[in-house]
Design an enzyme around this catalytic site. Structure first.
Site, PDB file in Angstrom:
ATOM      1  N   ASP A 164       0.738  -1.226   0.055  1.00 15.74           N
ATOM      2  CA  ASP A 164       0.066  -0.050  -0.009  1.00 15.74           C
ATOM      3  C   ASP A 164       1.002   1.049   0.145  1.00 15.74           C
ATOM      4  OD1 ASP A 164      -2.262   1.713   0.113  1.00 15.74           O
ATOM      5  OD2 ASP A 164      -2.294   1.533   2.499  1.00 15.74           O
ATOM      6  N   ASP A 180      -0.207   4.799   1.224  1.00 17.63           N
ATOM      7  CA  ASP A 180      -0.406   5.792   2.343  1.00 17.63           C
ATOM      8  C   ASP A 180      -0.359   5.000   3.835  1.00 17.63           C
ATOM      9  OD1 ASP A 180      -1.443   8.377   0.734  1.00 17.63           O
ATOM     10  OD2 ASP A 180      -2.970   6.822   0.165  1.00 17.63           O
ATOM     11  N   ARG A 206     -21.026  -5.438  19.233  1.00 17.46           N
ATOM     12  CA  ARG A 206     -19.857  -4.868  17.935  1.00 17.46           C
ATOM     13  C   ARG A 206     -20.888  -5.126  16.674  1.00 17.46           C
ATOM     14  NH1 ARG A 206     -15.646  -6.238  16.559  1.00 17.46           N
ATOM     15  NH2 ARG A 206     -15.492  -8.364  17.141  1.00 17.46           N
ATOM     16  N   ARG A 216     -18.160  12.478   9.333  1.00 14.82           N
ATOM     17  CA  ARG A 216     -17.808  11.664   8.167  1.00 14.82           C
ATOM     18  C   ARG A 216     -17.798  11.973   6.903  1.00 14.82           C
ATOM     19  NH1 ARG A 216     -16.061   7.829   6.498  1.00 14.82           N
ATOM     20  NH2 ARG A 216     -14.236   8.707   7.780  1.00 14.82           N
ATOM     21  N   THR A 221      -2.544   0.877  -4.428  1.00 13.90           N
ATOM     22  CA  THR A 221      -2.943   2.157  -3.682  1.00 13.90           C
ATOM     23  C   THR A 221      -4.301   2.570  -4.151  1.00 13.90           C
ATOM     24  OG1 THR A 221      -2.322   4.404  -2.809  1.00 13.90           O
ATOM     25  CG2 THR A 221      -1.658   3.444  -5.062  1.00 13.90           C
ATOM     26  N   ARG A 234      -5.016 -11.850  15.041  1.00 12.30           N
ATOM     27  CA  ARG A 234      -6.134 -12.743  13.989  1.00 12.30           C
ATOM     28  C   ARG A 234      -5.576 -12.556  12.605  1.00 12.30           C
ATOM     29  NH1 ARG A 234     -12.525 -13.050  13.975  1.00 12.30           N
ATOM     30  NH2 ARG A 234     -12.882 -14.696  12.638  1.00 12.30           N
TER      31      ARG A 234
END
EC number: 3.1.3.5
Length: 560
Positions: free
Chosen positions: A52, A54, A144, A202, A249, A456
């Site tokens: 990636d 950034d 969650r 957002r 990217t 995980r």
């Protein structure tokens, strides 16, 4: 004359005696050069290295870059009607950490463990605990999977947003012009819910990134906002010698080109004395506008970029991999096809635990390397404040001493209140060494949601992928044993067990009297002599049949 490792291992019994914990430590690299292992990985099996850009190849300087994003987002909110007073806020890097959860119902920032249990709760700048927390979270627990209500702020790009949410909630809760409510605030007859406020933030963040001036201001002052590491060309050139290297990217080509040109802007090439090379020469495949995490699923149409204008050429690209071509869109399947690689051949290196690591692992089976820049500070606290950790261990020993000679017949109740208070105080001091929200990975003895996701989904992780420079490409990254409490707290010494108290403890599961077994089998087969019986008894495997590590598949080696 030097003895080979194979010769030294002929007498394996000698190894444990000579290889104590202190001896093992001397083979480890410096903590700030280390790559940490969750699942074993043999580097010699990796055929492709993916990156990636950034926060991976291009690491943005902190807190300068977060401050810029914060200021631009506040300006955007003010431009759509939010109070002018918000312009007085400045980004404070000591408050936020990654991995927090924003509760859009009550406006709280939550730090939780892997199961949704609350570790920290903050309403604005006010930290809530005890009865106050239980009013909104009766079991100190959240669901969650209720993604409509709970939003996980997992990325480094989320840090300014995390602090801004705290600023807004604190401002509207305490400003006398507004009336604070459980789920929002009122201005006269106007009501604004925390959910609506969150959505405005957002939208403002997305606007700043995609339509605003964040990228423009970053490019105008690259030295201020982007870390430049002279070891980058050297590592990528070495990777290219042993495999293929690609860039995938989400950024567009124009921005990618300016950032990458800066990162490779040295008077020399990979080594001092070698000639300078353009950044594109370090990659076999360059792909922009990837749109991760969609990229790891169905993806988008693969296009070709006109590198002179930055615009996309019309039509879908259907040809083979060509050096010098920059691609746009596509999918992870496209990458595999163009590079002639399959899932486990690829080591993908990124910073985004969801967009880069989780999806590439679950959907493609790529091996994963998570870049966690905060790990540098976490390691500094872990080593520099070792006295706090040691004091906690001493307090645990002192606590055990008080109960040492007591059992269920005892009426004595040791006064442990002072020890408990001290444990809480030391744990708090330890947490504050990391920042107001504590460590990225733990709260006291409990691991955070972010820590559980790292364990995980990331095979490897480090503060920087540059740390790979300190390992050979033949290296076997072996995962350490993850110990359960009964393993980490019990010494490897013989313990006499009372069979009457623990009958299962002495049950023999390892050695079998095969003569006795054969006799019993013979007796059985005599009674049914005319029928060929099935296998009545399992035989212990005489060869290795259990999978102990992620990367020890002998079948793959035999195929090769």
């Amino acid at each position: 004359m030097m003895t080979s490792w194979s010769d030294r291992l002929q007498n394996a019994a000698d190894v444990p005696a000579n290889m104590d914990k202190h001896a093992l430590k001397k083979y480890r690299r410096e903590a700030y050069h280390r790559v940490f292992v969750n699942r074993s990985l043999a580097m010699e099996k990796i055929k492709c290295f993916g990156f990636d850009m950034d926060y991976t190849l291009a690491v943005y300087k902190s807190p300068e870059y977060e401050s810029l994003g914060f200021e631009l987002t506040v300006e955007r909110l003010v431009s759509i009607g939010y109070p002018q007073e918000l312009l007085n806020f400045a980004y404070d890097s000591t408050f936020p950490t990654r991995g927090l959860v924003f509760d859009t119902l009550y406006g709280n920032l939550l730090k939780v463990d892997a199961y949704g249990n609350l570790l920290v709760c903050a309403h604005g700048f006010n930290f809530i605990r005890g009865p106050e927390t239980r009013e909104q979270y009766p079991n100190k627990f959240i669901q969650r999977d209720d993604t409509e209500r709970f939003y996980i702020l997992n990325t480094l790009f989320n840090l300014p947003e995390t602090y801004l949410l705290a600023c807004l909630v604190d401002f509207f809760t305490n400003c006398p012009r507004y009336t604070s409510c459980d789920t929002g605030f009122k201005d006269g007859d106007l009501f604004m819910s925390y959910r609506s406020m969150f959505q405005d933030v957002r939208d403002a963040v997305d606007w700043v990134h995609y339509k605003g001036s964040l990228k423009e201001k970053t490019v105008e002052n690259l030295e201020k906002y982007v870390v430049k590491d002279g070891k980058l060309p050297l590592l990528l050139s070495r990777m290219k010698e042993v495999g293929k290297v690609f860039l995938a990217t989400n950024s567009d080509y124009k921005y990618t080109d300016k950032i990458m040109t800066y990162l490779f802007d040295f008077p020399h090439g990979p080594k001092p004395g070698s000639s300078h090379r353009p950044w594109q020469s370090y990659f076999d495949l360059i792909l922009v506008d990837a749109r991760k995490p969609l990229f790891f699923g169905e993806g988008t149409v693969l296009r070709q970029v006109d590198t002179k204008t930055g615009k996309l050429k019309i039509g879908t690209y259907t040809g083979p991999l060509q050096h010098g071509i920059v691609y746009s869109g596509g999918s992870s399947d496209t990458i595999c096809d163009l590079l002639g690689a399959k899932g486990k051949d690829i080591l993908y290196i990124g910073d985004h635990i969801f967009g880069d690591i989780l999806k590439s692992k679950k959907r493609q089976g790529w091996r994963t390397f998570l870049v966690i820049p905060e790990l540098a500070q976490e390691l500094h606290v872990w080593t520099d404040k070792s006295s706090l950790f040691e004091e906690l261990q001493s307090l645990d020993i002192f606590l055990a001493e008080l109960y040492k000679h007591l059992d269920s017949s005892s009426n004595e109740r040791p006064d442990i209140s002072s020890i408990q208070r001290r444990i809480k105080k030391v744990t708090h001091d330890m947490d504050m060494c990391y920042g107001m929200m504590g460590s990225l990975f733990r709260s006291g003895s409990r691991q955070t949601l972010f820590a559980s996701q790292v364990m995980r989904y990331a095979d490897l992780y480090a503060a920087s992928f540059i740390n790979l420079l300190y390992y050979p490409f033949s290296y076997l990254f072996r995962a350490a044993h993850v110990l359960m409490p009964h393993e980490s707290t019990v010494e490897h010494t013989h313990v006499d067990i009372n069979e009457m108290e623990s009958p299962l403890a002495t049950r023999n599961r390892t050695s079998v009297d095969f003569k006795d077994t054969d006799y019993k089998r013979h007796q059985l087969t005599r009674s049914i002599s005319e029928i060929k019986p099935p296998n009545l008894f399992p035989l212990a495997p005489q060869e290795i049949t259990h999978c102990h590590d992620e990367d020890d598949d002998e079948e793959e080696e035999e195929e090769e």
